[in-house]
Write an enzyme that holds these catalytic residues in place. Structure first.
Site, mmCIF file in Angstrom:
data_model
loop_
_atom_site.group_PDB
_atom_site.id
_atom_site.type_symbol
_atom_site.label_atom_id
_atom_site.label_comp_id
_atom_site.label_asym_id
_atom_site.label_seq_id
_atom_site.Cartn_x
_atom_site.Cartn_y
_atom_site.Cartn_z
ATOM 1 N N GLU A 216 0.838 -1.204 0.000
ATOM 2 C CA GLU A 216 0.000 0.000 0.000
ATOM 3 C C GLU A 216 0.871 1.252 0.000
ATOM 4 O OE1 GLU A 216 -2.654 1.323 -0.526
ATOM 5 O OE2 GLU A 216 -4.385 0.221 0.211
ATOM 6 N N ASP A 217 0.366 2.305 -0.600
ATOM 7 C CA ASP A 217 1.059 3.590 -0.527
ATOM 8 C C ASP A 217 0.817 4.265 0.820
ATOM 9 O OD1 ASP A 217 -1.626 3.927 -1.086
ATOM 10 O OD2 ASP A 217 -1.338 5.390 -2.688
ATOM 11 N N ASP B 63 -4.686 4.794 6.005
ATOM 12 C CA ASP B 63 -5.327 5.958 6.625
ATOM 13 C C ASP B 63 -6.319 5.421 7.676
ATOM 14 O OD1 ASP B 63 -6.396 8.515 7.011
ATOM 15 O OD2 ASP B 63 -7.500 8.541 5.153
ATOM 16 N N LYS C 17 -1.036 6.823 8.668
ATOM 17 C CA LYS C 17 -1.519 7.888 9.554
ATOM 18 C C LYS C 17 -2.082 7.231 10.811
ATOM 19 C CE LYS C 17 -3.008 10.867 5.717
ATOM 20 N NZ LYS C 17 -4.175 11.308 4.939
ATOM 21 N N PHE D 286 -3.475 15.569 4.627
ATOM 22 C CA PHE D 286 -3.448 15.029 3.273
ATOM 23 C C PHE D 286 -2.083 15.254 2.622
ATOM 24 C CE2 PHE D 286 -4.512 14.838 -1.238
ATOM 25 C CZ PHE D 286 -5.223 13.648 -1.259
ATOM 26 N N VAL D 287 -1.557 14.197 2.003
ATOM 27 C CA VAL D 287 -0.237 14.275 1.353
ATOM 28 C C VAL D 287 -0.321 13.751 -0.085
ATOM 29 C CG1 VAL D 287 1.207 14.124 3.435
ATOM 30 C CG2 VAL D 287 0.378 12.025 2.368
ATOM 31 N N ARG E 151 1.229 11.995 -8.362
ATOM 32 C CA ARG E 151 1.785 10.655 -8.137
ATOM 33 C C ARG E 151 3.257 10.562 -8.526
ATOM 34 N NH1 ARG E 151 -2.577 7.287 -6.973
ATOM 35 N NH2 ARG E 151 -4.440 7.494 -8.249
#
Ligand code: IMP
Length: 180
Positions: free
Chosen positions: A103-104, A107, A135, A156-157, A169
């Site tokens: 996963e990137d 959250d 996070k 948010f990033v 991206r």
């Protein structure tokens, strides 16, 4: 790369350097090698965001493994919609296999819960996750997150595969939003 970038209505400031991310990925790759090198696992990439992380991670893994992809969407703009839409499903027989989700970002954990259930029901022997960023303050799931590159605050990033409505991206560094 510049210190600030703007996409659509939002401006982002550089937050984590490319070098720091590379170091974190190298550390995660060593941990994964220790755990999986004799197990012939399947690496499951969650499209689109995890592509960039997966490329950086997989080339550091010096053992036999296979790669497969699924495509899920839960975000709209900078907010999680809370509903997971599966756009491309699992094409592989994973019965009896060890699966490592790539996963990137983790959250709320909703995507991870969805995937964990889907993979377990499909007969995976064991399901773990490796994520470039997490996070912790937003995480609501009970499942353990096994490999984390960098913990970040609940803001948010974008960059390194992470996007704002499809943009950002390809940035090598990670940027944090400054105008919410
Ligand atoms: P979760 O299901 O709430 O854990 O969210 C996971 C997904 O939400 C990720 O795979 C991303 O697509 C997206 N996401 C969560 N936070 C961010 C962020 O800060 N920037 C970009 N995408 C994010």
């Amino acid at each position: 790369m510049s210190e600030k970038v703007t996409f659509l209505d939002k401006t982002f400031v550089k937050y984590i350097s490319s070098e720091e991310i590379d170091d974190a990925i190298a550390r995660v790759a060593s941990d994964i090698m220790l755990e999986y090198r004799y197990d012939d696992p399947i690496m499951l990439i969650t499209l689109n965001g995890a592509i960039v992380f997966a490329v950086d991670l997989l080339k550091r893994l010096d053992f036999p493994c296979r790669i497969t992809c699924v495509k899920l969407a839960s975000y709209s703009g900078t907010e999680s919609s809370g509903t997971i839409n599966q756009l491309i499903g699992l094409s592989e027989d994973i019965r009896g296999k060890r699966i490592l989700i790539l996963e990137d970002i983790v959250d709320t954990g909703a995507t991870y819960i969805h995937l964990h259930k889907m993979l377990t029901e499909a007969g995976a022997k064991d399901v773990r996750i490796a994520t470039m960023t997490m996070k912790p303050d937003a995480y609501k799931a009970d499942l353990p997150v096994h490999y984390v590159g960098i913990n970040i605050p609940n803001k948010f990033v974008i960059g390194r595969g992470l996007d704002y409505d499809g943009y950002g991206r390809n940035l090598p560094d990670i940027y944090q939003v400054i105008s919410e």
